[in-house]
Design an enzyme around this catalytic site. Structure first.
Site, mmCIF file in Angstrom:
data_model
loop_
_atom_site.group_PDB
_atom_site.id
_atom_site.type_symbol
_atom_site.label_atom_id
_atom_site.label_comp_id
_atom_site.label_asym_id
_atom_site.label_seq_id
_atom_site.Cartn_x
_atom_site.Cartn_y
_atom_site.Cartn_z
ATOM 1 N N SER A 134 121.017 55.511 70.345
ATOM 2 C CA SER A 134 120.929 56.095 71.677
ATOM 3 C C SER A 134 120.663 57.592 71.585
ATOM 4 O O SER A 134 121.412 58.329 70.944
ATOM 5 C CB SER A 134 122.237 55.852 72.455
ATOM 6 O OG SER A 134 122.220 56.535 73.689
ATOM 7 N N LYS A 157 122.370 56.104 81.191
ATOM 8 C CA LYS A 157 123.459 56.216 80.217
ATOM 9 C C LYS A 157 124.789 56.084 80.952
ATOM 10 O O LYS A 157 124.852 55.962 82.170
ATOM 11 C CB LYS A 157 123.412 57.568 79.486
ATOM 12 C CG LYS A 157 122.098 57.909 78.803
ATOM 13 C CD LYS A 157 121.818 57.042 77.585
ATOM 14 C CE LYS A 157 120.485 57.405 76.960
ATOM 15 N NZ LYS A 157 120.132 56.501 75.832
ATOM 16 N N SER A 184 119.192 51.199 74.271
ATOM 17 C CA SER A 184 120.247 52.197 74.080
ATOM 18 C C SER A 184 121.543 51.864 74.808
ATOM 19 O O SER A 184 122.585 52.434 74.493
ATOM 20 C CB SER A 184 119.754 53.568 74.538
ATOM 21 O OG SER A 184 119.588 53.615 75.939
ATOM 22 N N SER A 209 114.420 50.002 76.876
ATOM 23 C CA SER A 209 114.938 50.241 75.521
ATOM 24 C C SER A 209 116.340 49.668 75.387
ATOM 25 O O SER A 209 116.969 49.269 76.370
ATOM 26 C CB SER A 209 114.959 51.747 75.209
ATOM 27 O OG SER A 209 115.997 52.393 75.929
#
Length: 282
Positions: free
Chosen positions: A230, A140, A75, A73
């Site tokens: 996100s 993250k 994010s 993804s």
């Protein structure tokens, strides 16, 4: 008569020689016939042993040293892009049950906490198990440490009541479905001096104004660099317990533009992002 007396002993001698020769040849022939089967069996055993050893070595490396991940993804744009493959350093923060495949540490679900623990630094890019579903891996950036007060106000990040400095950088340019987009990009400087790029895709987006998040003792507050796209600690992820940390993202070892998988080598010449190979993750 002379012929008879001369030929009989010769015949008997030949018979005896033939019997001796046959008796000596039989074991030799049997031994020669057994060798190929025995060698083939030994070869299979060696092959199986080699495979087992290779799997054990791979398991040790994956569990205790480095583990590969791919990015599905956007994010973490533009630090990480869809199609990036990276190595995560498993020993960076010590080990928990989530360091092992399927979370099956020595004690399984009975094991809590970490051993040989080293806390992550603010700004580290970290792979962790989603607290609500540990079967899912997330990646993250560590923004909030235990005890921090985190808030977003008008697109800007505040830590302990102080605005985090950022400077305008060149736009992040991406092409989606044939259309080219210019996304505003900023260089953010976290407390402690860590610098990294963030994207501000949607001014005053849903996650650009939040309440104050007070990070409890133990967990961490995570955010994606693509701030308006996100799912992170501002929403569904929540605070991330220390034991859920898998490791620190270190470098990109392979990258495609999303149109080919790692194993589709025949498409590599047209899909590999050569400039991203072996890029250190900041």
């Amino acid at each position: 008569m002379n012929d008879k007396t001369e030929t009989e002993p010769a015949a008997r001698q030949k018979a005896r020689d033939g019997q001796r020769g046959g008796a000596a040849a039989d074991p030799k022939s049997a031994s020669a016939g057994a060798q190929p089967g025995q060698k083939q069996q030994e070869s299979w055993v060696e092959t199986i042993k080699t495979i087992v050893y290779a799997l054990l070595i791979a398991l040790v490396i994956r569990t205790f040293l480095f583990q590969p991940f791919n990015i599905p993804s956007g994010s973490m744009k533009d630090t990480l892009l869809v199609g990036d493959y990276l190595f995560v350093e498993k020993y960076a923060y010590g080990y928990s049950r989530y360091s092992f495949p399927w979370g099956l540490g020595p004690l399984g679900a009975l094991w809590h906490g970490r051993i040989f623990s080293t806390p992550p630094k603010r700004g580290d890019v970290v792979v962790f198990k989603l607290p609500s579903d540990p079967s899912i891996d997330y990646i993250k950036r560590v923004i909030g440490l235990p005890g921090d007060r985190i808030q977003m106000i008008n697109d800007r990040l505040y830590i302990d009541g102080k605005i985090v400095p950022e400077t305008r950088a060149s736009d992040f340019i991406e092409t989606v479905d044939g259309y080219t987009y210019h996304v505003p990009r900023y260089l953010e400087t976290l407390p402690g001096g860590k610098k990294h790029y963030i994207l501000d895709r949607t001014p005053d987006g849903p996650a650009d104004n939040t309440d104050v998040f007070v990070v409890p003792p133990g967990p961490y507050f995570m955010m994606g660099d693509n701030r308006d796209n996100s799912d992170d600690s501002r929403a569904g992820v929540g605070y991330v317990p220390a034991e859920n940390l898998v490791g620190k993202a270190e470098f990109i070892f392979f990258s495609t533009n999303g149109k080919a998988h790692f194993w589709q080598f025949w498409d590599w010449p047209w899909t590999i992002r050569w400039h991203r190979l072996f890029t250190v993750i900041d």
